[in-house]
Design an enzyme around this catalytic site. Structure first.
Site, PDB file in Angstrom:
ATOM      1  N   TRP A  20       0.828  -1.214   0.000  1.00 28.77           N
ATOM      2  CA  TRP A  20       0.000   0.000   0.000  1.00 28.77           C
ATOM      3  C   TRP A  20       0.864   1.267   0.000  1.00 28.77           C
ATOM      4  O   TRP A  20       0.336   2.360  -0.165  1.00 28.77           O
ATOM      5  CB  TRP A  20      -0.924   0.005   1.225  1.00 28.77           C
ATOM      6  CG  TRP A  20      -1.986  -1.049   1.211  1.00 28.77           C
ATOM      7  CD1 TRP A  20      -2.156  -2.052   0.298  1.00 28.77           C
ATOM      8  CD2 TRP A  20      -3.045  -1.203   2.166  1.00 28.77           C
ATOM      9  NE1 TRP A  20      -3.251  -2.827   0.630  1.00 28.77           N
ATOM     10  CE2 TRP A  20      -3.811  -2.327   1.785  1.00 28.77           C
ATOM     11  CE3 TRP A  20      -3.415  -0.517   3.324  1.00 28.77           C
ATOM     12  CZ2 TRP A  20      -4.926  -2.762   2.499  1.00 28.77           C
ATOM     13  CZ3 TRP A  20      -4.523  -0.950   4.050  1.00 28.77           C
ATOM     14  CH2 TRP A  20      -5.276  -2.057   3.636  1.00 28.77           C
ATOM     15  N   HIS A  76      12.779  -2.300  -0.672  1.00 31.90           N
ATOM     16  CA  HIS A  76      12.042  -1.785  -1.836  1.00 31.90           C
ATOM     17  C   HIS A  76      12.872  -0.681  -2.492  1.00 31.90           C
ATOM     18  O   HIS A  76      13.561   0.067  -1.805  1.00 31.90           O
ATOM     19  CB  HIS A  76      10.678  -1.265  -1.387  1.00 31.90           C
ATOM     20  CG  HIS A  76       9.774  -0.950  -2.528  1.00 31.90           C
ATOM     21  ND1 HIS A  76       9.884   0.208  -3.262  1.00 31.90           N
ATOM     22  CD2 HIS A  76       8.761  -1.662  -3.086  1.00 31.90           C
ATOM     23  CE1 HIS A  76       8.966   0.193  -4.210  1.00 31.90           C
ATOM     24  NE2 HIS A  76       8.270  -0.927  -4.135  1.00 31.90           N
ATOM     25  N   GLU A  91      12.092   2.113  -3.516  1.00 32.53           N
ATOM     26  CA  GLU A  91      11.823   3.454  -2.965  1.00 32.53           C
ATOM     27  C   GLU A  91      12.588   3.671  -1.667  1.00 32.53           C
ATOM     28  O   GLU A  91      13.032   4.778  -1.377  1.00 32.53           O
ATOM     29  CB  GLU A  91      10.306   3.631  -2.766  1.00 32.53           C
ATOM     30  CG  GLU A  91       9.600   3.778  -4.106  1.00 32.53           C
ATOM     31  CD  GLU A  91       8.180   3.260  -4.132  1.00 32.53           C
ATOM     32  OE1 GLU A  91       7.581   3.035  -3.060  1.00 32.53           O
ATOM     33  OE2 GLU A  91       7.656   3.054  -5.254  1.00 32.53           O
ATOM     34  N   GLY A 118       4.997   2.191 -10.885  1.00 29.50           N
ATOM     35  CA  GLY A 118       4.161   3.392 -10.868  1.00 29.50           C
ATOM     36  C   GLY A 118       4.127   4.139 -12.191  1.00 29.50           C
ATOM     37  O   GLY A 118       3.642   5.264 -12.260  1.00 29.50           O
ATOM     38  N   GLY A 170       1.447  -2.458  -6.349  1.00 32.91           N
ATOM     39  CA  GLY A 170       1.330  -1.140  -5.733  1.00 32.91           C
ATOM     40  C   GLY A 170      -0.042  -0.543  -5.981  1.00 32.91           C
ATOM     41  O   GLY A 170      -1.012  -0.856  -5.288  1.00 32.91           O
ATOM     42  N   GLY A 171      -0.127   0.310  -6.993  1.00 32.17           N
ATOM     43  CA  GLY A 171      -1.363   1.050  -7.264  1.00 32.17           C
ATOM     44  C   GLY A 171      -2.628   0.192  -7.292  1.00 32.17           C
ATOM     45  O   GLY A 171      -3.648   0.558  -6.688  1.00 32.17           O
TER      46      GLY A 171
HETATM   47  P1  13P Z   1       3.005  -0.270  -8.932  1.00 32.19           P
HETATM   48  O1  13P Z   1       2.201  -1.526  -8.989  1.00 32.19           O
HETATM   49  O2  13P Z   1       2.195   0.921  -8.485  1.00 32.19           O
HETATM   50  O3  13P Z   1       3.781  -0.039 -10.177  1.00 32.19           O
HETATM   51  O4  13P Z   1       4.070  -0.473  -7.759  1.00 32.19           O
HETATM   52  C1  13P Z   1       4.837  -1.624  -7.760  1.00 32.19           C
HETATM   53  C2  13P Z   1       5.570  -1.677  -6.483  1.00 32.19           C
HETATM   54  O5  13P Z   1       6.484  -0.905  -6.251  1.00 32.19           O
HETATM   55  C3  13P Z   1       5.147  -2.665  -5.490  1.00 32.19           C
HETATM   56  O6  13P Z   1       6.057  -2.756  -4.460  1.00 32.19           O
END
Ligand code: 13P
Length: 248
Positions: free
Chosen positions: A10, A94, A96, A172, A233-234
């Protein structure tokens, strides 16, 4: 046979009450899932969301943890704290976190090691940038991340790790790796594990794809031999979409 695992990351979305609403909406939609279903809400949502999904087939995961047992680490969360909330999985490294919070392969390795020692299942992330892919160094780079991240572990420990291959350029962006690209790189990761920890560990370890995986492309990605799941993610923020991925 490896059991598929679909996990929702999330990220920094959903307050505790919004998280409970999302989890509550999700429960009936995935109740008959054939795969392992995991949701990873923000830390402050874990108590309420954990309570909401009690008795369901949804497993609880966290998005990060510190490697120290306890102590003067302002703002950090330990494995024991997560365990007490019935958290079973923890995302480690991750992209990020590597990009914005200075995580390195060394901190990832410490965290993966502690998570396993404490009985948490790490979802260890790896993946290349667009520049690295275009330079043709994806395989070496990702193998290196996996080797360093799993350094010092036994083959038995590695069998319990979940690896998430997430090409950074696909996160993303709406730009998914093709199923062939994802399958090929995940195959390279599996070969790396075979070389380091043996064929049995390589055959057991579950490797997810992540990066704009959604209700529309989950079926074809999951049809590939090497792809054992998804880190979403999204699409994990929309119950109907996440449920469609779970039912790939
Ligand atoms: P998205 O599915 O938003 O591209 O993100 C992937 C992600 O980083 C899951 O950890």
């Amino acid at each position: 046979m490896r059991k598929a695992i679909i996990a929702g990351n999330w990220k920094m979305n959903m307050t505790p009450s919004q998280g409970v609403d999302l989890a509550t909406a999700l429960m009936p939609l995935v109740a008959d899932a054939a795969c392992d279903v995991v949701i990873c809400p923000p830390f402050v949502d874990l108590v309420a969301v954990g309570e909401a999904i009690k008795g369901s087939n949804i497993h609880l995961g966290a998005q990060n943890m510190h490697f120290a047992e306890k102590g003067a680490y302002t703002g950090e969360i330990s494995a024991d704290m997560l365990k007490e909330l019935r958290v079973e999985y923890v995302i480690i490294g991750h992209s990020e976190r590597r990009q914005y919070f200075a995580e390195t392969d060394e901190t990832v390795n410490k965290k993966v090691t502690v998570a396993l020692d404490k009985g948490l299942i790490p979802i260890m992330c790896c993946g290349e940038t667009l520049e690295q892919r275009e330079a043709g160094i994806t395989n070496d780079f990702v193998s290196g991340q996996v080797e360093k991240g799993l350094s010092g572990l036994s083959a038995e420990q590695v069998e319990n790790v979940v690896i998430a291959y997430e090409p950074i350029w696909a996160i993303g962006t709406g730009k998914t790796a093709t199923k062939e690209e994802a399958n090929a790189t995940i195959g390279v990761i599996r070969k790396t594990i075979a070389k380091l920890f043996g064929e049995k560990a390589a055959a057991q370890v579950r490797i997810q794809y992540g990066g704009s995986m959604n209700a529309k492309n989950a079926t074809e990605l999951m049809s590939m031999e090497e792809i054992d799941g998804g880190l979403i993610g999204g699409a994990a923020l929309k119950p109907e979409d996440f449920a469609k991925v779970v039912k790939f």
